[in-house]
Design an enzyme around this catalytic site. Structure first.
Site, PDB file in Angstrom:
ATOM      1  N   GLN A 250       0.677  -1.184  -0.028  1.00 29.64           N
ATOM      2  CA  GLN A 250      -0.101   0.013  -0.025  1.00 29.64           C
ATOM      3  C   GLN A 250       0.849   1.277   0.132  1.00 29.64           C
ATOM      4  OE1 GLN A 250      -3.028  -0.743  -0.189  1.00 29.64           O
ATOM      5  NE2 GLN A 250      -3.497   1.468  -0.932  1.00 29.64           N
ATOM      6  N   HIS A 253       2.236   2.850  -3.344  1.00 31.14           N
ATOM      7  CA  HIS A 253       1.276   3.576  -4.383  1.00 31.14           C
ATOM      8  C   HIS A 253       1.558   4.932  -4.558  1.00 31.14           C
ATOM      9  CE1 HIS A 253      -1.817   1.018  -5.610  1.00 31.14           C
ATOM     10  NE2 HIS A 253      -2.039   0.440  -4.717  1.00 31.14           N
ATOM     11  N   GLU A 318     -10.512   1.558   2.738  1.00 36.31           N
ATOM     12  CA  GLU A 318     -10.682   1.566   1.186  1.00 36.31           C
ATOM     13  C   GLU A 318     -10.239  -0.128   1.078  1.00 36.31           C
ATOM     14  OE1 GLU A 318      -8.737   2.342  -3.131  1.00 36.31           O
ATOM     15  OE2 GLU A 318      -7.448   2.917  -1.357  1.00 36.31           O
ATOM     16  N   HIS A 319      -9.213  -0.686   1.594  1.00 32.11           N
ATOM     17  CA  HIS A 319      -8.950  -2.143   1.471  1.00 32.11           C
ATOM     18  C   HIS A 319      -8.941  -2.535   2.930  1.00 32.11           C
ATOM     19  CE1 HIS A 319      -6.665  -0.110  -1.884  1.00 32.11           C
ATOM     20  NE2 HIS A 319      -7.671  -1.146  -2.680  1.00 32.11           N
ATOM     21  N   ASP A 352      -6.622  -5.580  -7.035  1.00 33.27           N
ATOM     22  CA  ASP A 352      -5.885  -4.482  -7.670  1.00 33.27           C
ATOM     23  C   ASP A 352      -5.955  -4.871  -9.095  1.00 33.27           C
ATOM     24  OD1 ASP A 352      -5.790  -2.613  -5.544  1.00 33.27           O
ATOM     25  OD2 ASP A 352      -3.390  -2.796  -5.330  1.00 33.27           O
ATOM     26  N   HIS A 411     -52.297  20.200  -7.857  1.00 34.82           N
ATOM     27  CA  HIS A 411     -52.211  18.831  -7.320  1.00 34.82           C
ATOM     28  C   HIS A 411     -53.417  18.224  -6.993  1.00 34.82           C
ATOM     29  CE1 HIS A 411     -47.728  19.728  -7.396  1.00 34.82           C
ATOM     30  NE2 HIS A 411     -47.692  18.580  -7.127  1.00 34.82           N
TER      31      HIS A 411
END
Length: 420
Positions: A250, A253, A318-319, A352, A411
């Site tokens: 991670q 990245h 996220e993960h 991924d 209406h």
């Protein structure tokens, strides 16, 4: 809960200067179209383009610049992503059922978005996987026209050939060499060359994210992505080498990526940190990974698995990896995450690239209320109702009363004039 290591800084901050810079770029593209895109490609990507649209000969040439082993694995990943998206699509069904009220039918249709634009980032490395994750899923969903774009890759003069090949295998209808906030503006408002879209999807840097925020409303977006994150939930059975390399996976990245370890065993934490330092020394991406780990890495020693699970659900990463003895029982108690990786042999890398689930995922705790990119991102479910004369009578009394209470007399009369 004991904090062994905490982040040194925030990984994403929106500032006034960023907002103003992006606004100027959007205004330029909106008013000047292609001319602005070409100028901004020169300014930001240092690329002299004649046209932002990538022609067929350039795409075909890309196949000759990519080794066949890479093409084979891009095709393998595309097939996996396509298969999973097709299974998701089968779970979605149109609806048309009799109401509880006689004479009334209610339901919804599944209507794909007509035009979407997929943004594929380009930074230190090419990202063909991101092209597959967005374009393949949009095509499975039935989007009529799917565009894909990515900035020129350094040294290529256009999009990296591996990314071009992935875009083509995925089925993109149009491919544009453009990036940054200017690409988002082009998608949102159109230019002489770029077709205006209804929905923009895909992650990007802070300029892309801010641009998506600013055009939201004029066009739909999937989400506002922040730096990538992983939280590893571990106990005494976790392999320290696996834990360490997944944290580094991670961290490599981006300098702003956020790797987190929550573990119930002090010994595993100690051995994992030793392994991380050992592996980091020989990692080709150690310059980036070191910054990310030192600035943003976090390590927590939990008093119990229940406490560790509670923190994971609070962070909503996220993960989320589960490296524990009772992995399925632990996984069943987790509910805030973008994508879940269960078992000692389930690194984030599979998601991924090749397992088939999507890697365009919610970040910055937005997994508390949102999910990753999937077929439903590209499909609307507009409602309908069929009302007979009998149904009109059966609904009329309550409907006219609501209209009267809310002061909407036309209406009320639209019903009254039908039943009288």
């Amino acid at each position: 809960m004991q904090a062994i290591k905490q982040a040194e800084k925030k990984t994403y901050q929106r500032d006034h200067q960023l907002t103003e810079t992006v606004l100027e770029i959007i205004d330029s593209v909106r008013s000047r179209g292609d001319a602005a895109l070409l100028e901004l490609a020169q300014k930001f990507d240092h690329t002299d383009l004649k046209c932002v649209k990538v022609d067929r000969p350039t795409i075909e040439k890309a196949y000759t610049l990519v080794d066949q082993e890479t093409v084979k694995h891009i095709t393998f990943a595309a097939d996996q992503i396509r298969w999973f998206a097709q299974q998701q699509l089968q779970c979605m069904q149109p609806l048309n059922i009799p109401s509880l009220i006689a004479g009334v039918e209610l339901g919804h249709r599944l209507v794909p978005i007509e035009n979407c634009g997929c943004y594929i980032p380009s930074g230190r490395y090419p990202l063909p996987s991101s092209a597959l994750m967005s374009v393949v899923v949009a095509k499975v969903a039935g989007v009529k026209h799917v565009a894909a774009c990515s900035p020129a890759f350094h040294g290529c003069g256009t999009i990296h050939p591996a990314v071009l090949v992935a875009m083509d295998i995925a089925g993109a209808d149009d491919i544009y060499c453009m990036g940054g906030a200017q690409a988002i503006a082009a998608y949102a408002y159109g230019t002489e060359t770029v077709r205006k879209v209804d929905l923009i999807v895909g992650p990007g840097n802070k300029f892309v994210t801010e641009a998506k925020r600013q055009v939201l409303g004029d066009v739909g977006i999937d989400s506002l992505a922040g730096p990538s994150e992983v939280l590893i939930l571990a106990d005494e059975t976790a392999n320290p080498t696996f834990v360490a390399i997944d944290l580094l996976g991670q961290a490599e990245h981006d300098p702003n990526a956020k790797p987190i370890l929550v573990c119930t065993d002090a010994g595993v934490i100690e051995r994992s940190m030793a392994e991380l330092n050992r592996l980091l020394a020989d990692l080709p991406t150690r310059d980036v990974a070191t910054i990310s780990w030192e600035d943003n890495g976090e390590v927590y020693l939990a008093d119990s698995m229940e406490e560790a699970i509670a923190l994971a659900n609070q962070v909503a990463p996220e993960h989320l990896e589960v490296q524990t003895k009772e992995e399925r029982q632990v996984a069943a108690q987790l509910y805030n995450y973008g994508s879940l990786f269960v078992g000692h042999y389930a690194p984030v890398a599979f998601g991924d690239f090749v397992s088939g689930t999507n890697h365009i995922l919610p970040t910055m705790s937005t997994a508390r209320y949102s999910n990753g990119l999937c077929v439903k991102t590209f499909i609307k479910t507009p409602f309908h109702q069929y009302v007979s004369q009998e149904g009109c009578r059966n609904l009329s009394e309550s409907c006219m009363h609501f209209a009267q209470v809310e002061g909407l007399y036309a209406h009320r009369d639209s019903v009254r004039l039908r039943v009288e």
